[in-house]
Design a protein around this motif. Structure first.
Motif, PDB file in Angstrom:
ATOM      1  N   THR A  18       0.860  -1.180   0.000  1.00 41.90           N
ATOM      2  CA  THR A  18       0.000   0.000   0.000  1.00 41.90           C
ATOM      3  C   THR A  18       0.897   1.230   0.000  1.00 41.90           C
ATOM      4  OG1 THR A  18       0.016   0.086   2.401  1.00 41.90           O
ATOM      5  CG2 THR A  18      -1.757  -1.173   1.386  1.00 41.90           C
ATOM      6  N   GLN A  19       0.293   2.366  -0.295  1.00 39.95           N
ATOM      7  CA  GLN A  19       1.073   3.601  -0.343  1.00 39.95           C
ATOM      8  C   GLN A  19       1.711   3.894   1.023  1.00 39.95           C
ATOM      9  OE1 GLN A  19      -0.999   7.363  -0.943  1.00 39.95           O
ATOM     10  NE2 GLN A  19       0.515   7.888  -2.488  1.00 39.95           N
ATOM     11  N   THR A  20       0.951   3.671   2.079  1.00 38.91           N
ATOM     12  CA  THR A  20       1.472   3.933   3.430  1.00 38.91           C
ATOM     13  C   THR A  20       2.647   3.024   3.747  1.00 38.91           C
ATOM     14  OG1 THR A  20      -0.836   4.199   3.975  1.00 38.91           O
ATOM     15  CG2 THR A  20       0.722   4.286   5.793  1.00 38.91           C
ATOM     16  N   LYS A  21       2.504   1.746   3.402  1.00 37.94           N
ATOM     17  CA  LYS A  21       3.586   0.806   3.706  1.00 37.94           C
ATOM     18  C   LYS A  21       4.808   1.119   2.865  1.00 37.94           C
ATOM     19  CE  LYS A  21       2.482  -2.929   6.151  1.00 37.94           C
ATOM     20  NZ  LYS A  21       2.859  -4.322   6.347  1.00 37.94           N
ATOM     21  N   CYS A  22       4.582   1.577   1.638  1.00 35.75           N
ATOM     22  CA  CYS A  22       5.698   1.968   0.786  1.00 35.75           C
ATOM     23  C   CYS A  22       6.432   3.138   1.431  1.00 35.75           C
ATOM     24  CB  CYS A  22       5.192   2.328  -0.609  1.00 35.75           C
ATOM     25  SG  CYS A  22       6.489   2.877  -1.734  1.00 35.75           S
ATOM     26  N   LEU A  23       5.670   4.108   1.912  1.00 34.91           N
ATOM     27  CA  LEU A  23       6.291   5.283   2.539  1.00 34.91           C
ATOM     28  C   LEU A  23       7.079   4.882   3.787  1.00 34.91           C
ATOM     29  CD1 LEU A  23       6.644   8.338   2.494  1.00 34.91           C
ATOM     30  CD2 LEU A  23       4.571   8.552   3.852  1.00 34.91           C
ATOM     31  N   ASP A  24       6.485   4.011   4.609  1.00 40.49           N
ATOM     32  CA  ASP A  24       7.195   3.531   5.813  1.00 40.49           C
ATOM     33  C   ASP A  24       8.535   2.912   5.438  1.00 40.49           C
ATOM     34  OD1 ASP A  24       5.058   4.272   7.286  1.00 40.49           O
ATOM     35  OD2 ASP A  24       4.265   2.245   7.599  1.00 40.49           O
ATOM     36  N   CYS A  25       8.485   2.094   4.386  1.00 45.99           N
ATOM     37  CA  CYS A  25       9.686   1.387   3.965  1.00 45.99           C
ATOM     38  C   CYS A  25      10.733   2.369   3.434  1.00 45.99           C
ATOM     39  CB  CYS A  25       9.297   0.367   2.901  1.00 45.99           C
ATOM     40  SG  CYS A  25      10.517  -0.900   2.600  1.00 45.99           S
ATOM     41  N   MET A  26      10.238   3.351   2.654  1.00 44.32           N
ATOM     42  CA  MET A  26      11.133   4.364   2.088  1.00 44.32           C
ATOM     43  C   MET A  26      11.835   5.153   3.187  1.00 44.32           C
ATOM     44  SD  MET A  26      11.303   4.722  -1.202  1.00 44.32           S
ATOM     45  CE  MET A  26      11.120   3.126  -1.914  1.00 44.32           C
ATOM     46  N   GLN A  27      11.098   5.433   4.253  1.00 40.06           N
ATOM     47  CA  GLN A  27      11.687   6.223   5.340  1.00 40.06           C
ATOM     48  C   GLN A  27      12.858   5.490   5.986  1.00 40.06           C
ATOM     49  OE1 GLN A  27       8.160   7.093   7.588  1.00 40.06           O
ATOM     50  NE2 GLN A  27       7.912   9.090   6.612  1.00 40.06           N
ATOM     51  N   VAL A  28      12.670   4.182   6.210  1.00 39.94           N
ATOM     52  CA  VAL A  28      13.765   3.394   6.785  1.00 39.94           C
ATOM     53  C   VAL A  28      14.935   3.360   5.804  1.00 39.94           C
ATOM     54  CG1 VAL A  28      14.443   1.127   7.636  1.00 39.94           C
ATOM     55  CG2 VAL A  28      12.160   1.992   8.124  1.00 39.94           C
ATOM     56  N   GLY A  29      14.622   3.132   4.522  1.00 38.75           N
ATOM     57  CA  GLY A  29      15.664   3.079   3.495  1.00 38.75           C
ATOM     58  C   GLY A  29      16.423   4.396   3.411  1.00 38.75           C
ATOM     59  N   PHE A  30      15.685   5.490   3.436  1.00 36.34           N
ATOM     60  CA  PHE A  30      16.296   6.824   3.363  1.00 36.34           C
ATOM     61  C   PHE A  30      17.253   7.037   4.543  1.00 36.34           C
ATOM     62  CE2 PHE A  30      15.649  11.302   4.884  1.00 36.34           C
ATOM     63  CZ  PHE A  30      16.516  11.896   3.985  1.00 36.34           C
ATOM     64  N   ASN A  31      16.788   6.709   5.742  1.00 42.07           N
ATOM     65  CA  ASN A  31      17.653   6.881   6.918  1.00 42.07           C
ATOM     66  C   ASN A  31      18.917   6.039   6.827  1.00 42.07           C
ATOM     67  OD1 ASN A  31      16.040   8.749   8.169  1.00 42.07           O
ATOM     68  ND2 ASN A  31      14.822   7.195   9.249  1.00 42.07           N
ATOM     69  N   ASN A  32      18.758   4.809   6.355  1.00 41.90           N
ATOM     70  CA  ASN A  32      19.924   3.935   6.241  1.00 41.90           C
ATOM     71  C   ASN A  32      20.884   4.408   5.154  1.00 41.90           C
ATOM     72  OD1 ASN A  32      19.263   2.154   8.268  1.00 41.90           O
ATOM     73  ND2 ASN A  32      18.027   0.855   6.929  1.00 41.90           N
ATOM     74  N   LEU A  33      20.290   4.815   4.027  1.00 43.37           N
ATOM     75  CA  LEU A  33      21.131   5.115   2.868  1.00 43.37           C
ATOM     76  C   LEU A  33      21.902   6.423   3.040  1.00 43.37           C
ATOM     77  CD1 LEU A  33      21.866   3.829   0.242  1.00 43.37           C
ATOM     78  CD2 LEU A  33      19.934   4.933  -0.859  1.00 43.37           C
ATOM     79  N   GLN A  34      21.331   7.357   3.772  1.00 42.89           N
ATOM     80  CA  GLN A  34      22.033   8.613   4.054  1.00 42.89           C
ATOM     81  C   GLN A  34      23.412   8.372   4.651  1.00 42.89           C
ATOM     82  OE1 GLN A  34      20.185  12.182   5.961  1.00 42.89           O
ATOM     83  NE2 GLN A  34      18.634  10.667   6.386  1.00 42.89           N
ATOM     84  N   SER A  35      23.486   7.295   5.455  1.00 43.73           N
ATOM     85  CA  SER A  35      24.742   7.025   6.156  1.00 43.73           C
ATOM     86  C   SER A  35      25.861   6.654   5.181  1.00 43.73           C
ATOM     87  CB  SER A  35      24.537   5.908   7.180  1.00 43.73           C
ATOM     88  OG  SER A  35      24.271   4.703   6.503  1.00 43.73           O
ATOM     89  N   CYS A  36      25.510   6.336   3.936  1.00 45.34           N
ATOM     90  CA  CYS A  36      26.549   5.995   2.953  1.00 45.34           C
ATOM     91  C   CYS A  36      27.224   7.243   2.394  1.00 45.34           C
ATOM     92  CB  CYS A  36      25.952   5.204   1.789  1.00 45.34           C
ATOM     93  SG  CYS A  36      25.447   3.534   2.214  1.00 45.34           S
ATOM     94  N   LEU A  37      26.527   8.361   2.411  1.00 45.25           N
ATOM     95  CA  LEU A  37      27.103   9.586   1.863  1.00 45.25           C
ATOM     96  C   LEU A  37      28.292  10.006   2.730  1.00 45.25           C
ATOM     97  CD1 LEU A  37      23.744  11.424   1.169  1.00 45.25           C
ATOM     98  CD2 LEU A  37      25.370  10.681  -0.569  1.00 45.25           C
ATOM     99  N   PRO A  38      29.398  10.521   2.201  1.00 49.10           N
ATOM    100  CA  PRO A  38      29.613  10.893   0.809  1.00 49.10           C
ATOM    101  C   PRO A  38      30.349   9.833  -0.004  1.00 49.10           C
ATOM    102  CG  PRO A  38      31.344  11.832   2.161  1.00 49.10           C
ATOM    103  CD  PRO A  38      30.527  10.928   3.047  1.00 49.10           C
ATOM    104  N   ASN A  39      30.114   8.562   0.274  1.00 52.59           N
ATOM    105  CA  ASN A  39      30.732   7.558  -0.596  1.00 52.59           C
ATOM    106  C   ASN A  39      30.022   7.558  -1.947  1.00 52.59           C
ATOM    107  OD1 ASN A  39      32.295   7.089   1.577  1.00 52.59           O
ATOM    108  ND2 ASN A  39      31.742   4.927   1.821  1.00 52.59           N
ATOM    109  N   THR A  40      30.711   7.009  -2.949  1.00 50.91           N
ATOM    110  CA  THR A  40      30.197   7.194  -4.311  1.00 50.91           C
ATOM    111  C   THR A  40      28.966   6.358  -4.623  1.00 50.91           C
ATOM    112  OG1 THR A  40      31.766   5.549  -5.056  1.00 50.91           O
ATOM    113  CG2 THR A  40      32.415   7.858  -5.324  1.00 50.91           C
ATOM    114  N   ASP A  41      28.647   5.377  -3.779  1.00 55.61           N
ATOM    115  CA  ASP A  41      27.434   4.604  -4.052  1.00 55.61           C
ATOM    116  C   ASP A  41      26.928   3.901  -2.801  1.00 55.61           C
ATOM    117  OD1 ASP A  41      29.742   2.555  -5.667  1.00 55.61           O
ATOM    118  OD2 ASP A  41      28.794   2.035  -3.775  1.00 55.61           O
ATOM    119  N   GLY A  42      25.680   3.487  -2.857  1.00 58.74           N
ATOM    120  CA  GLY A  42      25.088   2.786  -1.718  1.00 58.74           C
ATOM    121  C   GLY A  42      23.761   2.162  -2.099  1.00 58.74           C
TER     122      GLY A  42
END
Ligand SMILES: *[C@@H]1O[C@H](CO)[C@@H](O)[C@H](O)[C@H]1NC(C)=O
Ligand SMILES: *[C@@H]1O[C@H](CO)[C@@H](O)[C@H](O)[C@H]1NC(C)=O
Ligand SMILES: *[C@@H]1O[C@H](CO)[C@@H](O)[C@H](O)[C@H]1NC(C)=O
Ligand SMILES: *[C@@H]1O[C@H](CO)[C@@H](O)[C@H](O)[C@H]1NC(C)=O
Ligand SMILES: *[C@@H]1O[C@H](CO)[C@@H](O)[C@H](O)[C@H]1NC(C)=O
Ligand SMILES: *[C@@H]1O[C@H](CO)[C@@H](O)[C@H](O)[C@H]1NC(C)=O
Ligand SMILES: *[C@@H]1O[C@H](CO)[C@@H](O)[C@H](O)[C@H]1NC(C)=O
Length: 545
Positions: free
Chosen positions: A202-226
């Motif tokens: 569902t849209q809500t579950k997608c957003l929940d998942c994206m939020q976790v992904g966003f928080n995790n993926l931010q930690s990769c910056l400033p490496n060139t990929d993640g």
């Protein structure tokens, strides 16, 4: 455990990084994550025949219809298999097919005969389970893999954060839950990023998942990929092109606030009202039809076998088994509320079983058996701990405590709908123990104190399987039968005859208590004299509640 997994993933990453993908055309076949259910399929022949059929069906959908997402359910007898695949939308049909074919071979190599398996690649993922899982998004808890090369672009962190933030907001609003962007960083360098949810979420579950992904993926910056992944979504950025420039998606329209929101609110209200009415109808109807569908059950891949907890961790979790953490005292020992290192709240039961060689031998195998029992109306055993004479069990924690606290205590008053649900749910849990689990488990101590209630006041039976730990000579009347006065079937209490029927008797008492609000052991004094619940109901001419 998680740290180890991350370390292992990072190592895999390091050992692969020198493959150095040159252009978008070179596809990325690296395995990012895999997981297998700790349990083997009980009917491997049917289960894997189902898996094979599902894989060829899905392969057909990719090659004939160029689909990038698909689910398929296949049943043989009562063996169900649910399968899902997804390719990143920028892949060509052939690249998608290549990833799928690779995944369908590797998934069996990795998980053998487990009854649930998942493989996640940068390009695609494939998963099958014996339970429906299509709407799951966050259940994995989220993982992230960062490249190890740090970029010298000074503003990558700022630009990258903006890009990922926009993606997490826009993706759940797009058709097909997919977005791909290219954003300039400096000079001719750009950051390529994609985000995707499973289309069955569902849209809500997608957003929940994206939020976790966003928080995790931010930690990769400033490496060139993640790369960040979860059960139902995927997010990735890279300074190397992931897709052609004409494959980006304009997400600006999804980031605008307000605008036509008022109109949509009205339409939403009307549609919502109609949907609510339809839902009410559907609810009525589904109650009449026997099976009530309750959405997804956690797929077995997300379940873990019994965990062996360290005694010192449990000591810390319960503040040294302090009185303040004590939840109650059951037939098998005291129960404490504990907070594990990862923040998870659990119920910790310190068993008092007496010395017995049978128990020493059987403890681990019994715990393994009990932890294999999964049903929504049964309390889940998470693991155990053995230290010297100590035998400790760790269970999921039920915030609403037990049914007796509602019926006879001061936890509040249950309405008829809630009582009905509890009666039905308890019956379901009991039927599972008796008939559906591959070993028939007799509970022997069904009572209101052993029926715990979850946040939605749905019942979960506790303490099942524990009577199996009692030494045989103690398991019937001579010293202590594994039951509670007022609930125990006469033939079991007096002659030690044990069968499923003993549980059914106790269940009947529980039902009477739920309906009447009177404890089976309490004497009710009224003008007609002193009566126990059972006398009151059945000895008089009329049954009155
Ligand atoms: C990244 O990993 C590769 C392969 O292990 C290694 O050769 C390289 O030195 C690492 N780079 C950095 C910046 O740590
Ligand atoms: C599952 O089967 C494998 C053999 O393929 C066996 O080694 C393993 O112990 C089994 N696991 C369980 C939980 O029964
Ligand atoms: C499923 O397919 C694999 C690989 O093609 C094969 O080895 C296996 O025997 C098949 N299993 C069943 C139950 O058909
Ligand atoms: C795909 O096409 C092949 C051959 O044309 C056919 O056998 C197969 O059933 C089709 N599969 C699907 C899912 O449409
Ligand atoms: C799958 O990908 C791996 C690399 O990750 C590769 O070594 C393997 O040959 C591929 N298998 C198939 C069947 O394409
Ligand atoms: C950053 O590194 C690239 C090579 O990756 C190099 O061409 C460029 O000159 C460097 N820029 C700065 C500002 O150091
Ligand atoms: C994108 O560009 C490639 C050439 O670089 C072309 O072959 C392809 O058809 C284009 N796709 C779209 C959707 O315009």
């Amino acid at each position: 455990m998680l740290q180890l997994k991350l370390l292992a993933l990072t190592l895999i990453w390091w050992s692969c990084i020198n493959l150095d993908y040159a252009a978008a055309a070179t596809r990325d076949t690296r395995l990012i994550n895999s997981g297998c259910s700790p349990f083997n399929a009980s009917n491997t022949r049917s289960f894997f025949a189902n898996v094979n059929d599902s894989i060829s069906e899905l392969r057909g959908e990719i090659s004939n219809q160029s689909l990038h997402f698909g689910t398929f359910k296949k049943s043989r007898g009562d063996v169900n298999t649910y399968t899902m695949f997804q390719c990143r939308n920028y892949l060509s049909k052939n690249d998608c097919l290549a990833c799928f074919n690779n995944a369908s071979i590797q998934i069996r190599d990795i998980c053998k005969i487990a009854n649930g398996a998942r493989v996640i690649y940068n390009d695609c993922f494939l998963r099958y389970e014996s339970e429906r899982f299509y709407q799951q998004t966050n259940e994995l808890g989220g993982g992230v893999t960062c490249g190890n090369i740090s970029s010298n672009a000074t503003n990558l962190k700022v630009v990258g954060q903006q890009v990922l933030n926009d993606l997490q907001l826009a993706t759940p609003k797009t058709k097909g839950f997919y977005a791909a962007t290219k954003t300039k960083v400096d000079g001719d360098r750009a950051i390529y990023a994609i985000a995707q949810c499973v289309e069955s979420a569902t849209q809500t579950k997608c957003l929940d998942c994206m939020q976790v992904g966003f928080n995790n993926l931010q930690s990769c910056l400033p490496n060139t990929d993640g790369t960040a992944y979860d059960a139902g979504c995927f997010m990735r950025y890279s300074m190397t092109p992931l897709f052609a420039d004409n494959q980006t998606i304009d997400i600006r329209p999804y980031l605008k606030e307000g605008g036509s929101s008022k109109k949509w609110a009205i339409i939403g209200g009307v549609v919502g009202g109609v949907v609510l009415l339809l839902l009410l109808f559907a609810l009525q109807w589904s109650r009449k039809t026997k099976k009530v569908h309750r959405g997804d059950i956690l797929g077995a891949t997300e379940l873990k076998g019994p965990v062996n907890y360290k005694f010192k961790d449990l000591k810390v979790a319960t503040k040294n088994f302090s009185a303040e953490n004590k939840l109650g005292e059951g037939g098998f020992g005291a129960v404490y509320k504990g907070t594990l290192k990862n923040g998870k709240i659990v119920a910790i039961k310190k068993l008092v079983l007496g010395k017995s060689s049978k128990m020493e031998d059987d403890f681990e195998s019994e715990v393994k058996l009990i932890s294999n029992v999964h049903h929504r109306n049964l309390v889940r055993l998470l693991g155990c701990c053995t230290k010297g004479q100590e035998r400790i069990l760790v269970y999921e924690y039920m915030a609403n405590s037990s049914l007796d606290k509602f019926l006879f205590g001061d936890k509040g008053v249950l309405n008829w709908k809630q009582r009905y649900d509890i009666i039905l749910g308890t019956a379901r849990g009991l039927a599972y123990l008796h008939e559906e689990f591959h070993v028939s488990i007799i509970h022997r101590d069904i009572k209101t104190a052993n029926i715990l209630l979850d946040d939605d006041l749905q019942p979960k039976i506790a303490d099942f399987g524990l009577a199996r730990l009692l030494p045989r000579d103690r398991s019937h009347l001579s010293t202590k039968f594994a039951g509670t006065l007022g609930y125990t079937a006469p033939e079991y209490a007096m002659q030690g005859q044990l069968s499923e029927k003993a549980d059914t008797y106790s269940y009947g008492i529980v039902v009477l208590e739920i309906i009447s609000g009177q404890k089976s052991t309490d004497v009710k004094i009224d003008e007609e004299g002193r009566e126990y619940l059972l006398q009151r109901l059945f000895i008089n001419d009329t049954v009155h509640v």
